[in-house]
Design a protein around this motif. Structure first.
Motif, PDB file in Angstrom:
ATOM      1  N   LYS A  14       0.836  -0.809  -0.054  1.00 40.75           N
ATOM      2  CA  LYS A  14      -0.087  -0.210  -0.170  1.00 40.75           C
ATOM      3  C   LYS A  14       0.897   1.496   0.066  1.00 40.75           C
ATOM      4  CE  LYS A  14      -3.385  -0.442  -0.253  1.00 40.75           C
ATOM      5  NZ  LYS A  14      -4.986  -0.822  -0.827  1.00 40.75           N
ATOM      6  N   LYS A  15       2.041   1.414   0.799  1.00 41.71           N
ATOM      7  CA  LYS A  15       2.853   2.925   0.608  1.00 41.71           C
ATOM      8  C   LYS A  15       4.640   2.413   0.591  1.00 41.71           C
ATOM      9  CE  LYS A  15      -0.286   6.290   3.196  1.00 41.71           C
ATOM     10  NZ  LYS A  15      -0.025   6.918   4.642  1.00 41.71           N
ATOM     11  N   VAL A  16       5.634   2.593   0.266  1.00 43.62           N
ATOM     12  CA  VAL A  16       6.119   2.241   0.034  1.00 43.62           C
ATOM     13  C   VAL A  16       7.498   3.575  -0.114  1.00 43.62           C
ATOM     14  CG1 VAL A  16       6.796   2.590  -2.183  1.00 43.62           C
ATOM     15  CG2 VAL A  16       8.133   0.639  -0.643  1.00 43.62           C
ATOM     16  N   CYS A  17       8.349   3.872   0.968  1.00 39.92           N
ATOM     17  CA  CYS A  17       9.777   4.353   1.352  1.00 39.92           C
ATOM     18  C   CYS A  17      11.035   4.343   0.299  1.00 39.92           C
ATOM     19  CB  CYS A  17      10.184   5.225   2.515  1.00 39.92           C
ATOM     20  SG  CYS A  17      11.090   6.348   2.780  1.00 39.92           S
ATOM     21  N   LEU A  18      10.918   5.081  -1.521  1.00 39.95           N
ATOM     22  CA  LEU A  18      12.104   5.244  -1.655  1.00 39.95           C
ATOM     23  C   LEU A  18      12.858   6.369  -1.675  1.00 39.95           C
ATOM     24  CD1 LEU A  18      10.185   4.156  -5.446  1.00 39.95           C
ATOM     25  CD2 LEU A  18      10.638   3.260  -3.256  1.00 39.95           C
ATOM     26  N   TYR A 164      19.906   5.366  -1.742  1.00 39.23           N
ATOM     27  CA  TYR A 164      19.234   4.354  -2.668  1.00 39.23           C
ATOM     28  C   TYR A 164      17.771   3.323  -2.381  1.00 39.23           C
ATOM     29  CZ  TYR A 164      21.663   2.808  -6.488  1.00 39.23           C
ATOM     30  OH  TYR A 164      22.558   2.007  -7.446  1.00 39.23           O
ATOM     31  N   PHE A 165      18.787   2.758  -1.171  1.00 42.19           N
ATOM     32  CA  PHE A 165      18.304   0.948  -1.339  1.00 42.19           C
ATOM     33  C   PHE A 165      18.293   1.413   0.594  1.00 42.19           C
ATOM     34  CE2 PHE A 165      22.410   0.347  -3.350  1.00 42.19           C
ATOM     35  CZ  PHE A 165      21.873  -0.206  -4.604  1.00 42.19           C
ATOM     36  N   THR A 166      16.828   1.753   0.057  1.00 41.51           N
ATOM     37  CA  THR A 166      16.209   2.817   1.167  1.00 41.51           C
ATOM     38  C   THR A 166      15.516   1.186   2.610  1.00 41.51           C
ATOM     39  OG1 THR A 166      14.309   2.299   0.189  1.00 41.51           O
ATOM     40  CG2 THR A 166      15.401   4.516   0.431  1.00 41.51           C
TER      41      THR A 166
END
Length: 415
Positions: A14-18, A164-166
């Protein structure tokens, strides 16, 4: 819905952090790549195009994409004083040489009045060429010697090219977070951003922390897999110490409220670059399917940790069995199928594992993000009936991390 909620690896995302790659990749001196944990210098413009396509693919699947840098800026905007508090800590951990240089860098960073641009600049690092160096009459000997030192680069503050590898600076587990102490000094500063999101952001402040960045032992998010609502897998790896998992178990079972984890499975994997994290060894792609690094096949040592009968105790039971049997036991799913990177061809497996062929991001059961360049592995996955969301990867892959590495789910639907 606000807050963190992740109870599996495969529930509908549903939600993702990038984090969109930024100027930190421009501050990668070739002769300092090893120290900054990179093998090559990605071409930023193309890396950004590929990353934008990755985010677009996720949005096409109905996923809300959040950006780390924007979340931190929003946390600062919502809380007067948070930015200054962050800057104090950032400068203290930046490894700046010279007695007066921290104050000079502070003044320079405060010229970035827009919070988002300020955050991006702290991620990019600071070069000497950006700063008006102090006159000899106002400098200390330490400043002058540091200015003319034999340091290989012109950097005053290192960039954070791995950001960028969160997946790694923190790990969402249930309704809480492991805020990590990372393996290297180079990357540990990345966890500062998570600290201020979970301390000050209106949607995420007060999130329970199952692990804290000031812990004495190191762990990283790529070693944490949510197998079920109650079962967690953690890799004992190059980047995560067994002692860190001991501490994590203490916090989860005894020292924090609201965590539903009842079992932690600690997978003892080789401490090498090829097996950097547990998610480079296997990732879940469906209820009964995992992609795997073929070199991990065979007998594994896995330790099952549960809450003891006496307060503060953690019971540990060792399992020695095949990966299939251990995953069947841990997930409660019979007939687990392991799909090897490279389809069993040793040369293809080695090549595509180098480009994270077994590091996939599941968007929902059977639908996964994969790197375009791993065509042998992708063909095998197609034949297994998986729905592949193919991410262009000529430059992103140079950082040695796949779609799972590049993403931190904040919310998934329960299975």
């Amino acid at each position: 819905m606000n807050g963190i909620h992740v109870t599996s690896e495969i529930g509908k995302l549903k939600k993702v952090c990038l984090h969109r790659p930024g100027d930190e990749l421009l501050n990668l001196p070739p002769d300092e790549l090893e120290r900054l944990l990179f093998d090559d210098v990605p071409y930023l413009e193309v890396a950004q195009q590929e990353h934008d396509r990755f985010a677009e693919i996720l949005r096409e699947q109905g996923v809300e994409v959040l950006y780390l840098e924007k979340l931190v800026a929003e946390a600062f905007a919502a809380n007067p004083g948070a930015r200054d508090e962050f800057l104090d800590q950032y400068l203290a951990e930046a490894g700046i040489h010279g007695q007066k240089m921290p104050a000079i860098v502070r003044e320079y960073l405060n010229t970035f009045t827009d919070d988002l641009e300020f955050v991006k600049k702290t991620m990019a690092g600071v070069a000497k060429s950006e700063i008006d160096m102090p006159l000899a009459s106002s400098a200390t000997l330490d400043d002058l010697v540091s200015d003319h030192s034999d340091k290989q680069s012109d950097l005053i503050i290192d960039p954070m090219p791995n950001l960028y590898f969160t997946r790694d600076p923190f790990a969402c587990v249930g309704n809480g977070v492991n805020l990590n102490r990372m393996y290297s000094v180079t990357r540990n500063r990345e966890t500062l951003y998570g600290k201020y999101i979970f301390k000050y952001h209106p949607d995420y402040k007060g999130t329970p922390l199952w692990f804290r960045r000031d812990a004495p032992f190191h762990t990283e998010g790529g070693d944490v897999l949510n197998l079920t609502r109650t079962d967690l897998a953690v890799g004992i790896s190059q980047r995560t110490q067994a002692a860190a998992i001991d501490l994590m178990a203490q916090n989860i079972f005894w020292k924090t409220e609201g965590c539903e984890i009842e079992k932690i499975f600690a997978f003892d994997i080789p401490a090498s670059r090829a097996f950097m994290h547990l998610d480079t060894v296997f990732t879940q792609i469906d209820v009964d399917k995992f992609t795997i690094h073929p070199a991990i096949m065979g007998t594994l040592r896995v330790y099952e940790m549960t809450k003891g009968a006496v307060e503060g105790e953690v019971d540990i039971k060792e399992h020695t069995d095949s990966l299939e049997k251990i995953l069947e036991y841990a997930t409660g799913v019979d007939g687990i199928k392991l799909i090897p990177c490279g389809g069993g061809d040793p040369i293809a497996a080695a090549r595509e594992q180098w480009n994270d062929g077994s590091n996939t991001l599941c968007v929902e059961p059977g639908t996964i993000c994969v790197y375009q360049r791993n065509n042998v592995t992708n063909e095998v996955l197609y034949k297994e009936g998986l729905n592949l969301l193919v991410v262009p990867s000529a430059e992103l892959s140079r950082g040695r991390g796949g779609p799972r590495c590049m993403s931190m789910p904040f919310q998934r639907e329960d299975l």
